[in-house]
Design an enzyme around this catalytic site. Structure first.
Site: not given
Length: 284
Positions: A45, A180, A199, A201, A232-233, A263
């Protein structure tokens, strides 16, 4: 659009080798699934976020550790080639961290991380300059994250993944947490944090201020999902930079969602990216 260039960013975090099996479907418990295709990439990460931030146009340096092995040397060179300053990446007496990843045809994944050299990242060598912002994750010891946050004098962001209990002084010090929805549910202490981006999704993202939802934005549409491993990163790096650039929360979330959408269209956890302002325009 962001109103100013972001300040220099130091990413304190993990560096791994990602061994990824691309399969039609993920195995169940005790099940073997054949027909996979194997990829070997640099991940972790910390490394993913440092590379993403650099490709988005920031000046970035990485603090972390790798083993004295071929994987470690390749990881450092890959991160350097992305424009990240790797002078503070140490070589230690442990194998380079490894992530074992399975990704199905819909882009969903299962991941097992073997920390290796990442467990030897300590506070020594992690000094943060007065002009630097900090981005960290929880693939390092939470004690290291806590100590770095305490010594930093500027903006501190933490992607609180994987989920784990957070000490009260860390929650109080951090300017921005990024998680998330599953991680947010698992860490109720984040309701006391100053600002938390969550987040969801395909349902977008929201910003909570003092435990209250202040802003929510929809996800950026994507035509095809190849892998969600690095999304996510990329989102975390983009959101941090957008906020550092002076963008208000709604615009920063929209920009980060646009970067996350870009991404997922690539199989690597370190996808090619345009500069931040391109996604700021796309995110509206």
């Amino acid at each position: 659009m962001p109103v100013r260039p972001p300040q220099p960013l130091v990413v304190v975090g993990s560096i791994n080798v990602d061994l990824t099996a691309l399969v039609e479907r993920l195995p169940g418990a005790g099940e073997t699934v054949g027909g996979g295709q194997l990829r070997r990439d640099v991940g972790g990460k910390g490394a993913n976020q440092a590379v993403a931030a650099s490709r988005l146009g920031a000046r970035v340096r990485m603090v972390g550790a790798v083993g004295a092995d071929a994987d470690g040397a390749a990881a450092v060179e890959t991160i350097r080639a992305a424009g990240v300053d790797v002078a503070a990446v140490r070589t230690v007496d442990a194998p380079t961290g490894t992530a074992l990843i399975a990704v199905d045809a819909a882009g969903e994944n299962q991941i097992v991380v073997c920390g290796g050299a990442n467990a030897l990242v300590g506070v020594d060598g992690t000094a943060v300059g007065p002009d630097e912002a900090v981005l960290m994750q929880l693939e390092l010891s939470v004690d290291v994250v806590r100590a770095v946050a305490a010594q930093a004098t500027g903006f501190v962001a933490v992607n609180a993944a994987p989920a784990q209990p957070l000490p009260a002084d860390l929650v109080e010090r951090v300017d921005l947490f990024i998680v998330n929805e599953t991680e947010y549910a698992a860490m109720p202490e984040l309701r006391e944090a100053e600002r938390v981006a969550v987040t969801y999704g395909a349902s977008g993202a929201a910003m909570f201020v003092g435990g209250v939802e202040a802003t929510r934005v929809p996800a950026t549409p994507v035509s095809e999902v190849i892998s969600t491993v690095g999304a996510g990163d990329a989102f975390s790096a983009a959101l941090t930079l957008a906020i550092l650039s002076g963008a208000p929360d709604e615009q920063a979330l929209r920009t980060a969602c646009a970067v996350g959408a870009a991404a997922v269209a690539h199989p690597s956890a370190q996808p090619p990216l345009d500069r931040l302002e391109v996604y700021a325009a796309a995110g509206g």
